[in-house]
Design a protein around this motif. Structure first.
Motif, mmCIF file in Angstrom:
data_model
loop_
_atom_site.group_PDB
_atom_site.id
_atom_site.type_symbol
_atom_site.label_atom_id
_atom_site.label_comp_id
_atom_site.label_asym_id
_atom_site.label_seq_id
_atom_site.Cartn_x
_atom_site.Cartn_y
_atom_site.Cartn_z
ATOM 1 N N ARG A 136 5.652 11.969 41.013
ATOM 2 C CA ARG A 136 4.613 13.046 41.414
ATOM 3 C C ARG A 136 3.475 13.654 41.578
ATOM 4 N N TYR A 137 3.970 14.266 40.423
ATOM 5 C CA TYR A 137 2.986 14.646 39.187
ATOM 6 C C TYR A 137 2.249 13.894 38.764
ATOM 7 N N ALA A 138 1.125 13.730 38.903
ATOM 8 C CA ALA A 138 0.017 12.647 38.085
ATOM 9 C C ALA A 138 -0.348 13.654 36.047
ATOM 10 N N SER A 139 -0.704 13.014 35.651
ATOM 11 C CA SER A 139 -0.433 13.552 34.582
ATOM 12 C C SER A 139 -1.295 12.206 33.298
ATOM 13 N N GLY A 140 -2.012 13.104 32.937
ATOM 14 C CA GLY A 140 -3.338 11.730 32.023
ATOM 15 C C GLY A 140 -2.510 11.835 31.011
ATOM 16 N N LEU A 141 -2.899 10.129 29.916
ATOM 17 C CA LEU A 141 -2.281 9.221 29.084
ATOM 18 C C LEU A 141 -2.584 10.186 27.714
ATOM 19 N N THR A 142 -1.817 10.311 26.320
ATOM 20 C CA THR A 142 -1.885 10.060 25.216
ATOM 21 C C THR A 142 -1.560 9.127 24.586
ATOM 22 N N SER A 198 1.212 17.597 10.736
ATOM 23 C CA SER A 198 0.441 17.193 11.721
ATOM 24 C C SER A 198 0.684 16.325 12.451
ATOM 25 N N PHE A 199 -0.976 15.981 13.528
ATOM 26 C CA PHE A 199 -1.068 14.706 14.143
ATOM 27 C C PHE A 199 -2.591 14.567 14.687
ATOM 28 N N CYS A 200 -2.287 13.853 15.989
ATOM 29 C CA CYS A 200 -3.558 13.953 16.006
ATOM 30 C C CYS A 200 -3.098 12.902 17.809
ATOM 31 N N VAL A 201 -4.137 14.010 18.030
ATOM 32 C CA VAL A 201 -4.084 13.277 19.966
ATOM 33 C C VAL A 201 -5.023 12.729 20.222
ATOM 34 N N ASN A 202 -4.449 11.687 20.883
ATOM 35 C CA ASN A 202 -6.362 10.923 21.319
ATOM 36 C C ASN A 202 -5.994 10.830 22.881
ATOM 37 N N VAL A 203 -6.730 11.451 23.266
ATOM 38 C CA VAL A 203 -6.865 11.091 25.182
ATOM 39 C C VAL A 203 -7.090 9.892 25.869
ATOM 40 N N LEU A 204 -6.460 8.942 26.057
ATOM 41 C CA LEU A 204 -7.351 8.037 26.720
ATOM 42 C C LEU A 204 -7.800 8.169 27.856
ATOM 43 N N ALA A 205 -9.050 7.474 27.514
ATOM 44 C CA ALA A 205 -9.947 7.051 29.106
ATOM 45 C C ALA A 205 -9.720 6.132 29.755
ATOM 46 N N GLY A 206 -9.928 5.673 31.210
ATOM 47 C CA GLY A 206 -9.958 5.214 32.237
ATOM 48 C C GLY A 206 -9.587 3.346 31.982
ATOM 49 N N ASP A 207 -10.745 2.642 30.796
ATOM 50 C CA ASP A 207 -10.037 1.240 30.700
ATOM 51 C C ASP A 207 -9.286 1.424 29.856
ATOM 52 N N GLN A 208 -8.119 2.335 28.720
ATOM 53 C CA GLN A 208 -7.233 2.230 27.863
ATOM 54 C C GLN A 208 -5.845 2.222 28.023
ATOM 55 N N GLN A 209 -5.901 0.906 29.447
ATOM 56 C CA GLN A 209 -4.279 0.917 29.482
ATOM 57 C C GLN A 209 -3.895 -0.478 28.496
#
Length: 173
Positions: free
Chosen positions: A19-25, A72-83
């Motif tokens: 029930r907690y909305a989150s972004g996706l990476t 180390s690493f990279c965080v790729n924050v997904l856009a709405g069209d990247q399901q």
């Protein structure tokens, strides 16, 4: 009033936290010729000064092992069209990198095309937390994607977009 589920019931606990909305990476890492990556919704800002972020990764995952080795690493924050990218990296599959274009970031970790944001990070601390490790990392570099794009969100077990309803996107699977 809805009663609280037994906190030891993992299914009810997972449903409640849904029930907690989150972004996706997608968290990516390159060690030598080996590429690792996984979808992660447990990402957040920790500090502005110094710039720190955190990701929570399951113990025993190949991506966590790669991050521990590389530091180390990279965080790729997904856009709405990247399901599709979220699904591709959401479950273990040996061919997830096959045919997928990417660009190496400053430390060589994959930056996936079309993301809202890329963060090149260096591990600062690893904190054990149940069946996960909290990776706290300094942000070394960031790059912004399309400012007009919206984020891909996850809520109640479904993909969502800002201003959208579940009918606007297919169910996660």
């Amino acid at each position: 009033m809805i009663m609280s589920p037994d906190p030891m019931d993992q299914r009810a606990y997972r449903s409640a936290l849904g029930r907690y909305a989150s972004g996706l990476t997608v968290i990516t890492c390159r060690t030598g010729d080996r590429l690792a990556g996984m979808t992660c919704q447990s990402f957040g800002s920790v500090s502005l000064d110094p710039p720190l972020v955190s990701v929570c990764l399951g113990t025993g995952t190949a991506t966590l092992a790669a991050i521990e080795a590389a530091g180390s690493f990279c965080v790729n924050v997904l856009a709405g069209d990247q399901q599709g990218l979220s699904d591709r990296f959401g479950r273990p599959r040996p061919d997830r990198w096959l045919g997928l274009p990417w660009t190496p970031g400053a430390a060589g970790h994959p930056q996936l095309p079309g993301c809202l944001l890329w963060l090149d990070c260096t591990v600062s601390a690893l904190v054990p937390a149940g069946d996960h490790l909290i990776v706290i990392a300094s942000v070394d570099r960031l790059r912004l994607g399309d400012p007009a794009a919206g984020p891909l969100l996850y809520y109640g077990g479904d993909y969502r977009r800002l201003g959208g309803s579940p009918a606007d996107v297919r169910l996660a699977g």
